[in-house]
Write an enzyme that holds these catalytic residues in place. Structure first.
Site, short mmCIF file in Angstrom:
data_model
loop_
_atom_site.label_atom_id
_atom_site.label_comp_id
_atom_site.label_asym_id
_atom_site.label_seq_id
_atom_site.Cartn_x
_atom_site.Cartn_y
_atom_site.Cartn_z
N ILE A 12 51.48 39.57 22.34
CA ILE A 12 50.22 38.93 21.94
C ILE A 12 49.27 38.76 23.12
CG2 ILE A 12 50.98 36.51 22.12
CD1 ILE A 12 49.49 36.32 19.25
N GLY A 33 59.23 31.88 24.86
CA GLY A 33 58.64 32.76 23.85
C GLY A 33 57.15 33.02 24.08
N ASP A 35 54.70 31.00 23.87
CA ASP A 35 54.14 29.90 24.66
C ASP A 35 54.28 30.20 26.17
OD1 ASP A 35 52.96 27.44 24.99
OD2 ASP A 35 54.75 26.26 24.46
N THR A 124 59.36 31.84 14.03
CA THR A 124 60.47 32.79 13.78
C THR A 124 61.31 33.10 15.02
OG1 THR A 124 59.09 34.73 14.20
CG2 THR A 124 59.15 33.91 11.93
N VAL A 126 62.35 30.70 18.64
CA VAL A 126 63.12 29.52 19.04
C VAL A 126 63.31 28.56 17.86
CG1 VAL A 126 63.06 27.47 20.53
CG2 VAL A 126 62.37 29.68 21.44
N TYR A 127 62.33 28.47 16.98
CA TYR A 127 62.41 27.51 15.87
C TYR A 127 63.21 28.02 14.66
CZ TYR A 127 59.30 24.11 18.13
OH TYR A 127 58.74 23.17 18.98
N1 AR6 Z 1 54.07 38.34 21.81
C1 AR6 Z 1 54.28 38.35 20.48
N2 AR6 Z 1 55.35 37.82 19.88
C2 AR6 Z 1 56.27 37.25 20.68
C3 AR6 Z 1 56.15 37.18 22.08
C4 AR6 Z 1 54.98 37.77 22.65
N3 AR6 Z 1 54.75 37.77 23.98
N4 AR6 Z 1 57.23 36.53 22.58
C5 AR6 Z 1 58.01 36.20 21.53
N5 AR6 Z 1 57.44 36.64 20.38
P1 AR6 Z 1 58.63 31.74 19.63
P2 AR6 Z 1 58.59 29.52 17.70
C6 AR6 Z 1 57.90 36.48 18.99
O1 AR6 Z 1 60.00 31.40 20.06
O2 AR6 Z 1 59.75 30.09 16.97
C7 AR6 Z 1 58.58 27.80 22.61
O3 AR6 Z 1 59.50 27.38 23.57
C8 AR6 Z 1 59.32 36.06 18.76
O4 AR6 Z 1 60.17 37.19 18.76
O5 AR6 Z 1 57.64 32.11 20.67
O6 AR6 Z 1 57.42 29.02 16.93
C9 AR6 Z 1 57.55 26.73 22.27
O7 AR6 Z 1 57.21 25.95 23.41
C10 AR6 Z 1 59.23 35.40 17.40
O8 AR6 Z 1 59.29 36.35 16.34
O9 AR6 Z 1 57.96 30.54 18.79
C11 AR6 Z 1 58.27 25.92 21.23
O10 AR6 Z 1 59.13 24.97 21.83
C12 AR6 Z 1 57.83 34.79 17.38
O11 AR6 Z 1 57.12 35.43 18.43
C13 AR6 Z 1 59.08 26.94 20.48
O12 AR6 Z 1 59.29 28.02 21.40
C14 AR6 Z 1 57.80 33.28 17.61
O13 AR6 Z 1 58.79 32.93 18.58
C15 AR6 Z 1 58.33 27.50 19.30
O14 AR6 Z 1 59.19 28.36 18.59
#
Ligand code: AR6
Length: 169
Positions: A12, A33, A35, A124, A126-127
């Site tokens: 992203i 992730g 973030d 999808t 960490v959560y």
């Molecule tokens: N670009 C696009 N998608 C991504 C990227 C990226 N650079 N990195 C991961 N994904 P997540 P959540 C995907 O964990 O589940 C954090 O620690 C990943 O494969 O980023 O909402 C925050 O601070 C997954 O499908 O977010 C919170 O504590 C999706 O993006 C917590 O994680 C979301 O994964 C939020 O967890």
């Protein structure tokens, strides 16, 4: 106006849009992730703006399902819209909170005047939200949204995520 919805596989933080959405947590102070990637690549300006928001508006943190915008630092987009997805729960239906992440982010995008917005698959990672269900909620919510955003792009990190969205769109 009809919103064009498209799917991209990738990171992203590589997207050239007006606003990218961060899958944040309530603290707004960073994490892993999406973030982690956003703060790493965007630099300290984003964290600074998040700290100010905490101090001015969200002493207890940004509630789940809400969204708020900051500048984007070095990311090459105009804004980051931070939203807090719900943790997946097998015993409680939190779908409305996940849908709210998308509708609230689009509402904030409309306030900003953003015409193009990139979303990750919120919750999808960490959560723990199951990808197929997360994709369904994301697409249904954006398709139903009353928004002036012309271009909504879902940026899916891996093949499984892309395939889940692609099956439904
Ligand atoms: N670009 C696009 N998608 C991504 C990227 C990226 N650079 N990195 C991961 N994904 P997540 P959540 C995907 O964990 O589940 C954090 O620690 C990943 O494969 O980023 O909402 C925050 O601070 C997954 O499908 O977010 C919170 O504590 C999706 O993006 C917590 O994680 C979301 O994964 C939020 O967890």
């Amino acid at each position: 106006m009809a919103t064009k919805i498209s799917l991209v596989q990738g990171d992203i933080t590589d997207q050239h849009v007006d606003a990218i959405v961060n899958a944040a947590n309530s603290s707004l102070l960073g994490g892993g992730g999406v973030d982690g990637a956003i703060h790493r690549r965007g630099g300290p300006e984003i964290l600074e703006a998040c700290r100010k928001l905490r101090a001015s508006h969200y002493g207890w943190g940004l509630p789940v399902g809400k969204a708020v915008a900051t500048p984007a630092g070095r990311l090459g987009v105009r804004w980051v819209i931070h939203t807090v997805g719900p943790l997946w729960s097998a015993s409680e239906d939190r779908s409305a909170q996940l849908a709210s992440c998308y509708s609230e982010s689009l509402r904030v995008a409309d306030e900003l005047g953003a015409e193009s917005v990139a979303f990750p698959a919120v919750s999808t990672g960490v959560y723990g939200w199951p990808m197929d269900d997360g994709a369904r909620i994301a697409l249904e919510t954006v398709q139903a949204a009353d928004t002036a955003v012309a271009d909504v792009r879902f940026v899916l990190f891996d093949d499984t995520a892309y395939a889940a969205f692609d099956r439904l769109l």
